[in-house]
Scaffold this motif. Structure first.
Motif, PDB file in Angstrom:
ATOM      1  N   ASP A 143     -62.831  55.388 120.693  1.00 28.61           N
ATOM      2  CA  ASP A 143     -63.350  54.226 120.490  1.00 28.61           C
ATOM      3  C   ASP A 143     -64.619  54.376 119.727  1.00 28.61           C
ATOM      4  N   ASP A 203     -65.789  53.351 116.122  1.00 22.58           N
ATOM      5  CA  ASP A 203     -66.824  52.012 115.962  1.00 22.58           C
ATOM      6  C   ASP A 203     -67.867  52.335 115.060  1.00 22.58           C
ATOM      7  N   LYS A 245     -66.147  53.300 110.967  1.00 25.98           N
ATOM      8  CA  LYS A 245     -64.982  52.315 110.601  1.00 25.98           C
ATOM      9  C   LYS A 245     -65.482  51.837 109.271  1.00 25.98           C
ATOM     10  N   LYS A 289     -57.369  46.647 110.380  1.00 20.14           N
ATOM     11  CA  LYS A 289     -56.396  46.289 111.428  1.00 20.14           C
ATOM     12  C   LYS A 289     -56.117  47.391 112.053  1.00 20.14           C
ATOM     13  N   ILE A 290     -57.161  48.237 112.349  1.00 18.25           N
ATOM     14  CA  ILE A 290     -56.773  49.316 113.200  1.00 18.25           C
ATOM     15  C   ILE A 290     -56.758  49.204 114.763  1.00 18.25           C
ATOM     16  N   ASN A 291     -55.684  49.497 115.360  1.00 18.74           N
ATOM     17  CA  ASN A 291     -55.621  49.047 116.719  1.00 18.74           C
ATOM     18  C   ASN A 291     -54.904  50.141 117.307  1.00 18.74           C
ATOM     19  N   CYS A 318     -54.865  50.967 120.666  1.00 19.14           N
ATOM     20  CA  CYS A 318     -54.302  50.601 121.964  1.00 19.14           C
ATOM     21  C   CYS A 318     -52.880  50.869 121.996  1.00 19.14           C
ATOM     22  N   GLN A 349     -49.267  49.847 123.261  1.00 19.38           N
ATOM     23  CA  GLN A 349     -48.718  48.607 123.725  1.00 19.38           C
ATOM     24  C   GLN A 349     -47.319  49.050 123.855  1.00 19.38           C
ATOM     25  N   THR A 361     -48.836  54.216 117.408  1.00 14.28           N
ATOM     26  CA  THR A 361     -49.998  54.097 117.065  1.00 14.28           C
ATOM     27  C   THR A 361     -50.217  55.145 115.665  1.00 14.28           C
TER      28      THR A 361
END
Length: 232
Positions: A139, A143, A146, A168-170, A172, A174, A178
């Motif tokens: 992360d 940050d 990006k 729309k980079i995610n 995490c 779930q 990814t």
């Protein structure tokens, strides 16, 4: 599923350092979904994006290094998953080296192959195989870079990242796949039971001269990545 749970030379999950990590984090007591999330988050953010001496190093060495790229992070992630009894496999590709610009520069970028060997871990969850490519980029690094990604071929690339939409980079986890480099894939090299089998056939550092040169340069590269990661 037994073949996706075996220890191998690269997946040395019975090594004390890996077993100590699993025990100290209490991962064995978690439910399956929580186990996957915990080890995914650990490898993504506590093992920084960076370059090891080779693609085909053992998981415990990646853990000791404290950094890794797509191939080495996949090895460590697989070792931790199998160490927790969770089936996983490796999926290999070639990827366009343009997406490495910014992370690799100068001689390191020049000598990198046009098509770079790339891999991600696939974990068996909810009766399907789920890709965990997002584990590559931490992360703090994301940050910082990006907004520096270049528009290319209707997507965004650079600094070890390649996505169709940078807004729309995610990364995490779930319960679903990814992705963070998949936009630059050029060739699908297939699915392998273990990284040992994959890297025996495909390897970015098989050339001895290039391996030696890269090992001279990689410490400088990793220092630069840390400078990017922690710059204000």
């Amino acid at each position: 599923m037994e073949r996706y749970l075996k220890q191998t030379t690269l997946l040395d999950f019975n090594t004390p350092s890996i077993q100590d990590l699993i025990i100290s984090r209490g991962w064995k007591e978690l439910k399956e979904e929580e186990k996957i999330k915990a080890v995914y988050d650990f490898v993504r953010n506590e093992i920084k994006f960076g370059y090891n001496r080779s693609d085909d190093i053992i998981a415990s060495e990646v853990l000791k290094d404290g950094y890794g790229q797509c191939n080495t992070k996949s090895i460590l992630l697989m070792a931790l998953l199998r160490g927790l009894g969770i089936p996983c496999r490796i999926h290999g590709f070639y990827i366009d080296k343009k997406m490495q610009k910014g992370a690799l520069t100068g001689i390191a970028y020049l000598f990198a192959p046009k098509k770079i060997v790339h891999a991600w871990t696939e974990v068996y969850f909810n009766n399907q195989w789920v890709a965990l490519e997002g584990v590559i980029i931490d992360d703090k690094y994301l940050d910082q870079v990006k907004d520096k990604l270049c528009n290319f071929n209707k997507g965004y690339i650079g600094y070890g990242i390649s996505v169709d939409n940078k807004e729309k980079i995610n990364l995490c986890w779930q319960g679903q796949s990814t992705y963070i480099q998949s936009f630059s894939i050029t060739d699908d090299l297939g699915i392998f039971n273990s990284p040992d089998d994959f890297f025996m056939k495909y390897n970015n550092t098989s050339n001895k001269i290039k391996r030696l040169l890269f090992n001279i340069l990689r410490k400088r590269i990793n220092k630069k990545l840390d400078w990017i990661r922690y710059s204000k």
